[in-house]
Design a protein around this motif. Structure first.
Motif, mmCIF file in Angstrom:
data_model
loop_
_atom_site.group_PDB
_atom_site.id
_atom_site.type_symbol
_atom_site.label_atom_id
_atom_site.label_comp_id
_atom_site.label_asym_id
_atom_site.label_seq_id
_atom_site.Cartn_x
_atom_site.Cartn_y
_atom_site.Cartn_z
ATOM 1 N N ALA A 1 -101.199 37.473 129.311
ATOM 2 C CA ALA A 1 -101.580 38.743 129.564
ATOM 3 C C ALA A 1 -102.978 39.285 128.541
ATOM 4 O O ALA A 1 -103.192 38.514 127.742
ATOM 5 C CB ALA A 1 -100.661 39.629 129.100
ATOM 6 N N ALA B 1 -107.866 40.433 138.128
ATOM 7 C CA ALA B 1 -106.641 40.772 139.135
ATOM 8 C C ALA B 1 -106.407 39.715 140.311
ATOM 9 O O ALA B 1 -105.274 39.467 140.558
ATOM 10 C CB ALA B 1 -107.245 42.013 139.922
ATOM 11 N N LYS C 1 -104.391 37.274 139.002
ATOM 12 C CA LYS C 1 -103.144 37.622 138.805
ATOM 13 C C LYS C 1 -102.714 37.636 137.133
ATOM 14 O O LYS C 1 -101.619 37.280 136.652
ATOM 15 C CB LYS C 1 -101.880 36.783 139.413
ATOM 16 N N PRO D 1 -102.249 39.846 133.953
ATOM 17 C CA PRO D 1 -101.988 41.306 133.889
ATOM 18 C C PRO D 1 -103.027 41.807 132.911
ATOM 19 O O PRO D 1 -102.990 41.324 131.772
ATOM 20 C CB PRO D 1 -100.598 41.309 133.362
ATOM 21 N N MET E 1 -102.758 44.718 130.581
ATOM 22 C CA MET E 1 -101.995 45.888 130.097
ATOM 23 C C MET E 1 -102.475 47.076 129.175
ATOM 24 O O MET E 1 -102.682 46.462 127.918
ATOM 25 C CB MET E 1 -100.702 45.271 129.524
#
Lengths: 467, 103
Positions: A178, A212, A215, A217, A219
């Protein structure tokens, strides 16, 4: 031995220094660029080593391409660059250089300091564990050395570098868990960016779109609270933050990772501008203490100029324009171009800087440190990595009466280690300000003394006699 | 010494220089011309570059650009040499630095 007099000495071969050299040289100035690295380009345009051959440019990224363009122009203009040179002392009329166990002095009629910036250190529990790197460091390994620093990677902090790096790491085969971004702006705050310049806006949209698509994230409003592990990173404790970047209790989560990249924006390298005696001011949005300068980049000392992130963090596009302006103004000071020629050439640069500045102001406002950033330290957390002074040590020193960085030295040795306060200094300004209830601008940075980087004593013994 | 299998050289897009060997605390690892000592060590999964003076804690590369001084090692007998700024050379002897280093 290199010639011991130049008209213009430029320190730093990044975007600002190289752009300055191009303008100065075009105006007929004898300019030499000094840089500590093996190759020119600085951090942002850092190239693979000369012994590596790039066989597929499309895999090297946007900065590689932009950097190549600048470096090719520099090569074509036959600009002298002294690589592998540490400038360890500076005065308005000369600088002291070190390379290959030798030290020598260069006299110069004008100096441009284009010393760049480095990742803002933000202490938190576990941040000294192997496997916790700065984002800039991981990116350098990746784009210059083509080495992946880890497999399962978390990025945390704020600003565009983490978005760029996350995509580069994923492209290279890492498992990017992430990207934690402290800032969580609403649309209204971002609106001014829509006025351009477009290339920066498109860059930003592109980074987010790529994340995106992969995939990964992104945050927003999350950050790293603690890195855990015994001999190296094994886990990251993360949590939500409010608008002041303070941890929201109860939001903590643990992620299994082997690598953490910390990118909290950059801190300007001001050792040389402070050592030479330029006036400085505190500007949180531009990275902390920065040299003051006039509209044309001249500092409080005549014929000493500053450009690029070292004079306030604003990114490579701004750095190049500032470099060009400083190079032109230095040529004017050296009487290579007259008043009207200077203003004719400076006008479009100033216009472009104005456009870029509007965009940067929004970005800087979102990413400038907020109070919560320095609240994740515990008493045991090391602030000064060299001398291992902790937050608890600082708290004790302040409770015993210390109100300045100078007064921390005797008991903590903070700022007296090998990095010469580059790592602990920016944090200690914040910590002492908070603990004493005074504004940051009231907390003077550590004083700078030569040599500004460690050099062997043997080099001083080998020093060529000053002219 | 801490070793992991968490890192790797990326081979796409680039051809490295000549391959040779260096030693880290007596163990032989490969390196390529143009690589820094730090890059060769991290590519070999060797993350701990020194142990701190007071707490004796493991430290690794941090800033990666020659600023933080965390990657100080004994390289060819010289203590306090920054692994991130030192190009690897064939036959180089690299040792983990403990504290301020010893000769």
């Amino acid at each position: 031995m290199p010639a011991n007099h130049v008209e213009l000495a430029i320190v730093g071969a990044g975007p600002a220094g190289l752009a300055a050299a191009l303008e100065a040289k075009a105006a007929g100035v004898d300019a030499v660029v000094f840089d500590e690295n093996e190759q020119p380009g600085g951090q942002i345009f850092r190239q693979p080593p000369a012994s590596f051959r790039v066989v597929d440019k499309s895999r090297m990224g946007r900065d590689y391409t932009r950097g190549r363009r600048l470096l090719e122009a520099v090569a074509a203009a036959d600009i002298r660059i002294e690589n592998g040179v540490t400038v360890w002392n500076v005065a308005p009329d000369h600088l002291a250089c070190y390379r290959d166990d030798r030290s020598w002095n260069i006299k110069s009629d004008a100096i441009i300091l284009a010393t760049g910036a480095y990742d803002r250190p933000v202490p938190l529990p576990g941040w000294t564990l192997p496997g916790v790197f700065t984002s800039g460091g991981v990116q350098t390994l990746l784009k210059s050395q083509r080495v992946l620093a880890g497999r399962r990677v978390l990025l945390a902090g704020t600003g565009p570098l983490n978005l760029v790096l996350a995509n580069q790491l994923a492209e290279a085969g890492a498992d990017v868990v992430a990207v934690l971004e402290l800032a969580n702006p609403n649309l209204f705050e971002l609106m001014p960016m829509a006025m351009g310049p477009w290339e920066l806006l498109f860059d930003g949209i592109d980074y987010v779109t790529q994340l995106a698509r992969r995939k990964i994230p992104l945050m927003r409003g999350w950050t790293l609270l603690e890195a855990r592990g015994t001999d190296q990173v094994e886990a990251a404790v993360i949590g939500r933050v409010d608008r002041d970047w303070r941890t929201i209790k109860g939001s903590e989560r643990t992620l299994d990772v082997d690598t953490i990249c910390l990118g909290y924006g950059l801190v300007p390298s001001t050792e040389l501008s402070r050592l030479i005696g330029c006036a400085h001011r505190y500007d949180a949005q531009l990275g902390g203490w920065i040299p003051t300068h006039d509209r044309y980049r001249e500092t409080s000392i005549q014929s000493v100029f500053v450009a690029g992130d070292g004079s306030g963090v604003a990114g490579s596009l701004v750095a190049m324009e500032e470099g060009r302006l400083a190079g032109l103004r230095a040529a004017w000071r050296l009487q290579k171009i007259d008043d009207s020629s200077f203003h004719h050439k400076a006008a479009p640069i100033l216009k472009r800087l104005h456009q870029l500045g509007r965009f940067r102001t929004v970005l800087d406002g979102l990413s400038a440190p907020r109070p919560g950033l320095f609240e994740r330290m515990t008493d045991d957390t090391v602030i000064c990595r060299c001398e291992e002074a902790s937050y608890g040590d600082c708290r004790k020193a302040v409770s015993e009466g210390a109100v300045s960085l100078m007064e921390l030295k005797p008991s903590l040795r903070a700022g007296m280690g090998m990095c010469q306060s580059r790592i602990c200094g920016p944090t200690l300004v914040e910590v002492v300000a908070r603990l004493t209830g005074r504004p940051q601008e009231a907390i003077a940075p550590f004083s700078v003394r030569p040599p500004v980087k460690p050099i062997p004593m043997s080099a001083l013994l080998n020093q060529d006699a000053a002219e | 010494m801490t070793t992991t299998n968490t890192s790797a050289r990326i081979d796409s897009g680039i051809q490295r220089g000549a391959q040779f060997r260096i030693t880290i605390d007596g163990e032989s690892i490969i390196a390529f011309e143009g690589e820094t000592v730090a890059a060769a060590l991290i590519a070999a999964g060797h993350r701990t570059l020194r142990y701190s003076t007071k707490r004796k804690e493991p430290r690794s590369l941090y800033c990666g650009i020659g600023v933080c001084q965390e990657c100080r090692m004994m390289i060819d007998g010289v203590i306090n040499t920054r692994a991130c700024m030192t190009p690897a050379r064939a036959g180089m002897t690299v040792k983990t630095q403990h504290g301020i280093g010893e000769y």
